[in-house]
Design an enzyme around this catalytic site. Sequence first.
Site, mmCIF file in Angstrom:
data_model
loop_
_atom_site.group_PDB
_atom_site.id
_atom_site.type_symbol
_atom_site.label_atom_id
_atom_site.label_comp_id
_atom_site.label_asym_id
_atom_site.label_seq_id
_atom_site.Cartn_x
_atom_site.Cartn_y
_atom_site.Cartn_z
ATOM 1 C CG ASN A 213 -0.268 -0.194 2.580
ATOM 2 O OD1 ASN A 213 0.322 1.063 3.053
ATOM 3 N ND2 ASN A 213 -0.414 -0.772 3.138
ATOM 4 C CG ASP A 281 -6.667 -5.238 5.613
ATOM 5 O OD1 ASP A 281 -7.275 -4.948 7.254
ATOM 6 O OD2 ASP A 281 -7.368 -3.352 5.354
ATOM 7 C CE LYS A 291 8.562 -13.331 -13.415
ATOM 8 N NZ LYS A 291 9.178 -12.750 -14.953
ATOM 9 C CB ILE A 311 -0.664 -6.091 14.895
ATOM 10 C CG1 ILE A 311 0.443 -7.166 13.903
ATOM 11 C CG2 ILE A 311 0.810 -5.546 15.898
ATOM 12 C CD1 ILE A 311 1.098 -6.502 12.720
ATOM 13 C CG PHE A 329 -2.293 5.676 13.220
ATOM 14 C CD1 PHE A 329 -2.233 5.504 14.178
ATOM 15 C CD2 PHE A 329 -2.494 6.884 12.440
ATOM 16 C CE1 PHE A 329 -1.127 6.083 15.009
ATOM 17 C CE2 PHE A 329 -1.148 7.941 12.926
ATOM 18 C CZ PHE A 329 -0.805 7.538 14.033
ATOM 19 C CE LYS A 347 -9.039 -2.776 13.823
ATOM 20 N NZ LYS A 347 -7.843 -2.780 13.245
HETATM 21 O O1 C5P Z 1 -8.747 -2.214 10.572
HETATM 22 P P1 C5P Z 1 -7.726 -1.303 10.191
HETATM 23 O O2 C5P Z 1 -6.357 -1.424 9.063
HETATM 24 O O3 C5P Z 1 -7.909 0.337 9.781
HETATM 25 O O4 C5P Z 1 -6.778 -0.859 11.896
HETATM 26 C C1 C5P Z 1 -6.474 0.476 11.487
HETATM 27 C C2 C5P Z 1 -5.128 0.384 13.056
HETATM 28 O O5 C5P Z 1 -4.415 -1.427 13.275
HETATM 29 C C3 C5P Z 1 -3.720 1.165 12.646
HETATM 30 O O6 C5P Z 1 -3.354 1.495 13.993
HETATM 31 C C4 C5P Z 1 -2.639 -0.474 12.578
HETATM 32 O O7 C5P Z 1 -1.928 -0.094 12.698
HETATM 33 C C5 C5P Z 1 -3.786 -1.359 12.698
HETATM 34 N N1 C5P Z 1 -3.653 -2.995 12.539
HETATM 35 C C6 C5P Z 1 -2.668 -4.007 12.657
HETATM 36 N N2 C5P Z 1 -2.818 -5.678 12.460
HETATM 37 C C7 C5P Z 1 -3.745 -5.292 11.027
HETATM 38 C C8 C5P Z 1 -4.375 -3.970 10.486
HETATM 39 C C9 C5P Z 1 -4.767 -2.610 11.189
HETATM 40 O O8 C5P Z 1 -1.962 -3.082 14.230
HETATM 41 N N3 C5P Z 1 -3.419 -6.262 10.305
#
Ligand code: C5P
Length: 403
Positions: A213, A281, A291, A311, A329, A347
């Site tokens: 991303n 995600d 490859k 995480i 965030f 969360k």
């Molecule tokens: O669900 P979303 O991706 O919008 O959530 C954003 C927050 O969750 C951010 O703080 C991001 O660093 C954290 N996050 C994470 N692990 C993931 C997805 C998001 O720690 N797999």
Amino acid sequence: MAPVNLAGRRVLLIVSGGIAAFKALELVRLLRKSGCDVTCVLTKGGAQFVTPLSLQALSENHVYQDLFSLTDESAMGHIQLSRSADLVVVAPASANLLARMAAGLADDLAATLLLATDKRVLVAPAMNVRMWSHPATMANMATLAARGVSFVGPDVGAMACNEFGAGRLSEPPAILAAIAALLSAPKPLAGKHALVTSGPTHEPIDPVRYIANRSSGRQGHAIAAALAALGARVTLVSGPVTVSDPAGVKVVNIETAAQMLAACQAALPADIAVFAAAVADWRVTGAAGQKMKKTPGGAPPVLDLTPNPDILATLAAAGPQRPALVVGFAAETHELRRHAEDKRRRKNADWIVANDVNPATGIMGGSENEIHLVTAAGIEDWPRLAKDEVATRLAARIAQAVT
Ligand code: C5P
């Protein structure tokens, strides 16, 4: 002005080229008067304006000039020289030295020390007004500020080149005051461990392709630098980014979300956790070991995706290992406030820093951010600020919350 007491403190002073270099002599005199130990490094350009002998006489220390000097190296190697001081001061800092710092060059002793140091750096720029206002210098300044470098000046006034404007070296008493402020800055997060995630993750499709991303890591890296500046021991778990590592921070480089989770868990216990990374995600189920080949006329492959571990949610539910303050965030393109508040609860985060990543805002990958801080007490709307200013304010709020 009250006398400044810097007894027992050590400053490494880098003097680069420019007519203002003569003021460095007065700065050395003031630093010595305050009780500070000063070691000077003189660049080739600086030596055109002041002599090593003057700096040596005033500092009462050897003056270092050459990167490859056998006598200097036997006295003190450049790595040790860059780390033995409490603060590195560049005064005057020429446009050329600022550019070399921003580019990470190590083409002379001064630049090498600045690249090798793990200490705070204070820069006092001095140059012609047009050189100062040139977009290249402005961009270099922004880069250095984002890395946690502090600045004093330049002042506005008449210049040696008969022009008028910004670019004059700050007066030695003002530089001394900035040095004293940095050396005596309160360290409210001393003794605290902060874990910060930053950047994107790369999820392999095969050994050469990946899903990623647009996250630059600028905001997360700036937060790590700001927490370190307040005295925290910081572990920064970073995905692949091009921004440089903040000074004084332990950086763990990873690529995938699974590696980021493992690195975060290995970094526990932590008092503070800020999850600024844009974690993918999904990952590709069973990424190919070789490859993937195009076959003429063949159907394109279909990627099967598996959800990645969250995480933030995992560490916020880490029981006794849960950091006392967990900050997440929320990058949203619509219904920002509702989604952010929802994310905070779902969360189990204490705070959510919400930002609008609609391409029109220029926030994702850009240098500014406009955040909304969602806490249990409600939502605060912050003005649009440079990402390092957001980081400084957020670190100060974090310090209030955990001390
Ligand atoms: O669900 P979303 O991706 O919008 O959530 C954003 C927050 O969750 C951010 O703080 C991001 O660093 C954290 N996050 C994470 N692990 C993931 C997805 C998001 O720690 N797999």
